[in-house]
Design an enzyme around this catalytic site. Sequence first.
Site, PDB file in Angstrom:
ATOM      1  N   GLY A 120     -32.023  62.501 -30.360  1.00 54.72           N
ATOM      2  CA  GLY A 120     -32.121  61.303 -31.190  1.00 54.72           C
ATOM      3  C   GLY A 120     -31.196  61.278 -32.398  1.00 54.72           C
ATOM      4  N   GLU A 126     -36.231  59.833 -28.689  1.00 57.78           N
ATOM      5  CA  GLU A 126     -37.410  60.389 -28.012  1.00 57.78           C
ATOM      6  C   GLU A 126     -38.673  60.238 -28.863  1.00 57.78           C
ATOM      7  OE1 GLU A 126     -36.566  64.409 -26.721  1.00 57.78           O
ATOM      8  OE2 GLU A 126     -34.659  63.784 -25.850  1.00 57.78           O
ATOM      9  N   PHE A 127     -38.496  59.623 -30.027  1.00 57.76           N
ATOM     10  CA  PHE A 127     -39.576  59.491 -31.004  1.00 57.76           C
ATOM     11  C   PHE A 127     -40.842  58.859 -30.402  1.00 57.76           C
ATOM     12  CE2 PHE A 127     -41.534  57.036 -34.513  1.00 57.76           C
ATOM     13  CZ  PHE A 127     -41.691  58.023 -35.466  1.00 57.76           C
ATOM     14  N   SER A 174     -38.337  56.572 -43.656  1.00 58.90           N
ATOM     15  CA  SER A 174     -38.684  55.570 -42.631  1.00 58.90           C
ATOM     16  C   SER A 174     -39.129  54.282 -43.302  1.00 58.90           C
ATOM     17  CB  SER A 174     -39.829  56.085 -41.763  1.00 58.90           C
ATOM     18  OG  SER A 174     -40.292  55.059 -40.913  1.00 58.90           O
ATOM     19  N   ARG A 211     -36.221  73.381 -32.197  1.00 55.23           N
ATOM     20  CA  ARG A 211     -36.973  74.382 -31.421  1.00 55.23           C
ATOM     21  C   ARG A 211     -36.406  74.535 -30.026  1.00 55.23           C
ATOM     22  NH1 ARG A 211     -42.519  71.353 -32.172  1.00 55.23           N
ATOM     23  NH2 ARG A 211     -40.987  69.739 -31.677  1.00 55.23           N
ATOM     24  N   LYS A 271     -44.034  59.970 -44.637  1.00 59.49           N
ATOM     25  CA  LYS A 271     -42.711  59.419 -44.948  1.00 59.49           C
ATOM     26  C   LYS A 271     -42.666  58.860 -46.376  1.00 59.49           C
ATOM     27  CE  LYS A 271     -40.447  60.609 -41.400  1.00 59.49           C
ATOM     28  NZ  LYS A 271     -39.222  61.421 -41.498  1.00 59.49           N
ATOM     29  N   ASP A 331     -38.224  76.605 -35.973  1.00 67.22           N
ATOM     30  CA  ASP A 331     -39.319  75.667 -36.181  1.00 67.22           C
ATOM     31  C   ASP A 331     -39.442  75.488 -37.696  1.00 67.22           C
ATOM     32  OD1 ASP A 331     -41.830  74.456 -36.596  1.00 67.22           O
ATOM     33  OD2 ASP A 331     -42.627  75.318 -34.751  1.00 67.22           O
ATOM     34  N   TYR A 381     -48.701  59.336 -40.471  1.00 69.99           N
ATOM     35  CA  TYR A 381     -47.239  59.412 -40.355  1.00 69.99           C
ATOM     36  C   TYR A 381     -46.576  58.671 -41.516  1.00 69.99           C
ATOM     37  CZ  TYR A 381     -42.484  58.444 -38.868  1.00 69.99           C
ATOM     38  OH  TYR A 381     -41.117  58.338 -38.841  1.00 69.99           O
ATOM     39  N   GLY A 407     -35.637  51.537 -39.701  1.00 68.86           N
ATOM     40  CA  GLY A 407     -36.724  50.940 -38.933  1.00 68.86           C
ATOM     41  C   GLY A 407     -36.674  51.538 -37.529  1.00 68.86           C
TER      42      GLY A 407
HETATM   43  P1  NDP Z   1     -36.662  62.505 -31.696  1.00 72.69           P
HETATM   44  O1  NDP Z   1     -38.021  62.826 -31.152  1.00 72.69           O
HETATM   45  O2  NDP Z   1     -35.617  62.023 -30.762  1.00 72.69           O
HETATM   46  O3  NDP Z   1     -36.106  63.774 -32.500  1.00 72.69           O
HETATM   47  C1  NDP Z   1     -36.925  64.542 -33.322  1.00 72.69           C
HETATM   48  C2  NDP Z   1     -36.208  65.839 -33.631  1.00 72.69           C
HETATM   49  O4  NDP Z   1     -37.032  66.609 -34.529  1.00 72.69           O
HETATM   50  C3  NDP Z   1     -35.966  66.679 -32.405  1.00 72.69           C
HETATM   51  O5  NDP Z   1     -34.661  67.209 -32.461  1.00 72.69           O
HETATM   52  C4  NDP Z   1     -36.992  67.785 -32.502  1.00 72.69           C
HETATM   53  O6  NDP Z   1     -36.463  68.972 -31.945  1.00 72.69           O
HETATM   54  C5  NDP Z   1     -37.106  67.926 -34.017  1.00 72.69           C
HETATM   55  N1  NDP Z   1     -38.349  68.580 -34.426  1.00 72.69           N
HETATM   56  C6  NDP Z   1     -39.611  68.100 -34.292  1.00 72.69           C
HETATM   57  N2  NDP Z   1     -40.482  69.023 -34.755  1.00 72.69           N
HETATM   58  C7  NDP Z   1     -39.742  70.078 -35.182  1.00 72.69           C
HETATM   59  C8  NDP Z   1     -40.059  71.334 -35.745  1.00 72.69           C
HETATM   60  N3  NDP Z   1     -41.330  71.703 -35.975  1.00 72.69           N
HETATM   61  N4  NDP Z   1     -39.056  72.188 -36.055  1.00 72.69           N
HETATM   62  C9  NDP Z   1     -37.774  71.841 -35.833  1.00 72.69           C
HETATM   63  N5  NDP Z   1     -37.402  70.674 -35.302  1.00 72.69           N
HETATM   64  C10 NDP Z   1     -38.388  69.805 -34.982  1.00 72.69           C
HETATM   65  O7  NDP Z   1     -36.929  61.427 -32.845  1.00 72.69           O
HETATM   66  P2  NDP Z   1     -35.914  60.723 -33.864  1.00 72.69           P
HETATM   67  O8  NDP Z   1     -34.553  61.210 -33.693  1.00 72.69           O
HETATM   68  O9  NDP Z   1     -36.160  59.265 -33.794  1.00 72.69           O
HETATM   69  O10 NDP Z   1     -36.534  61.235 -35.247  1.00 72.69           O
HETATM   70  C11 NDP Z   1     -35.754  61.892 -36.233  1.00 72.69           C
HETATM   71  C12 NDP Z   1     -36.297  61.537 -37.605  1.00 72.69           C
HETATM   72  O11 NDP Z   1     -36.183  60.138 -37.806  1.00 72.69           O
HETATM   73  C13 NDP Z   1     -37.761  61.871 -37.821  1.00 72.69           C
HETATM   74  O12 NDP Z   1     -37.936  62.416 -39.108  1.00 72.69           O
HETATM   75  C14 NDP Z   1     -38.459  60.510 -37.744  1.00 72.69           C
HETATM   76  O13 NDP Z   1     -39.636  60.479 -38.489  1.00 72.69           O
HETATM   77  C15 NDP Z   1     -37.389  59.629 -38.334  1.00 72.69           C
HETATM   78  N6  NDP Z   1     -37.490  58.191 -37.988  1.00 72.69           N
HETATM   79  C16 NDP Z   1     -37.472  57.785 -36.690  1.00 72.69           C
HETATM   80  C17 NDP Z   1     -37.571  56.435 -36.388  1.00 72.69           C
HETATM   81  C18 NDP Z   1     -37.595  55.936 -34.981  1.00 72.69           C
HETATM   82  O14 NDP Z   1     -37.974  54.758 -34.760  1.00 72.69           O
HETATM   83  N7  NDP Z   1     -37.172  56.700 -34.001  1.00 72.69           N
HETATM   84  C19 NDP Z   1     -37.685  55.425 -37.461  1.00 72.69           C
HETATM   85  C20 NDP Z   1     -37.659  55.973 -38.775  1.00 72.69           C
HETATM   86  C21 NDP Z   1     -37.568  57.305 -39.030  1.00 72.69           C
HETATM   87  P3  NDP Z   1     -37.285  70.036 -31.064  1.00 72.69           P
HETATM   88  O15 NDP Z   1     -38.394  69.292 -30.384  1.00 72.69           O
HETATM   89  O16 NDP Z   1     -36.260  70.597 -30.141  1.00 72.69           O
HETATM   90  O17 NDP Z   1     -37.756  71.018 -32.092  1.00 72.69           O
END
Ligand code: NDP
Length: 254
Positions: free
Chosen positions: A14, A187-188, A138, A35, A155, A58, A151, A182
């Site tokens: 993402g 993968e969120f 966010s 991770r 944020k 992590d 959540y 927004g």
């Molecule tokens: P994704 O799920 O695509 O990516 C999330 C990332 O966070 C992954 O790379 C995952 O890696 C990592 N992650 C989660 N938990 C851990 C952990 N404990 N330690 C290390 N890495 C971790 O989601 P997004 O890219 O959309 O989200 C990225 C950020 O953007 C987040 O903070 C989210 O709150 C924020 N956001 C997202 C929005 C949306 O609509 N998508 C809107 C606004 C904000 P892995 O699982 O390999 O550890």
Amino acid sequence: MTAPWAVVTGASSGIGLAIAEHLLKDGHRVAAWARRGDRLTELVERYGAEQIRMFQVDVRDAAAVQAAVAELTRDGAEIGLLVNNAGLSLGLGPLDEGDTGDWHTMVQTNIEGLLACTHAVMPGMRAAGRGHIVNIGSLAAEFPFLGGNVYAGTKAFVHHLTANLRVDLHGSGVRVTCVAPGMVRSEFAVVRFGGDQELADALYEGIQPLTPADVADAVVWAHRCPPNVNVNHIELMSLDQPYGLSLSRRKDAR
Ligand code: NDP
């Protein structure tokens, strides 16, 4: 003297992956944290070990975070940019139907993980008299939506912490920015819906959400500004999204 590192947490998918790739294309050396090591390995294979280092970390594990920073800076290298992006949302319903385990995971990742990374990186930046911390916030921090409760609270913490960090770092030469998107298609939603890809896809039906690259552009722009310019806060959202996340518009998405 070697070029400073850009640390991107949550670089395995993402927004974090897009930020890492934008920075790599911009010539930065990137330390990619997440991770899922297999995803990070692919990134290293694509860009080469000279430009990118992977850390299977992590962010909830403060000791592992400290160790990764120590390892990255062992040869005296600087961390010039920290992008606190790792984060997640879990659960759909109102607070009274919530799962306390989900709350802990969100608080430990979105708040405590971000604090651990910031705490580990700040002393080096302060000592160098420069650096940039970008926190991914966010729209959920500002506008309530059904099921957003914990959540959104995490944020809101990120937004307020970013402003307070600017005060803490005043006079240090270190910049602090919050980028608050927004809806972004990543993968969120799949994570939020417990792996249900169909439900996640339905969320974006008929709308064009932001892409991870849109958010990465904002991060890179803020970072490229001259060192005397602090971009405090960037809010960006899809033209198709009204204020508030509208997750209640479909019955099956609750
Ligand atoms: P994704 O799920 O695509 O990516 C999330 C990332 O966070 C992954 O790379 C995952 O890696 C990592 N992650 C989660 N938990 C851990 C952990 N404990 N330690 C290390 N890495 C971790 O989601 P997004 O890219 O959309 O989200 C990225 C950020 O953007 C987040 O903070 C989210 O709150 C924020 N956001 C997202 C929005 C949306 O609509 N998508 C809107 C606004 C904000 P892995 O699982 O390999 O550890």
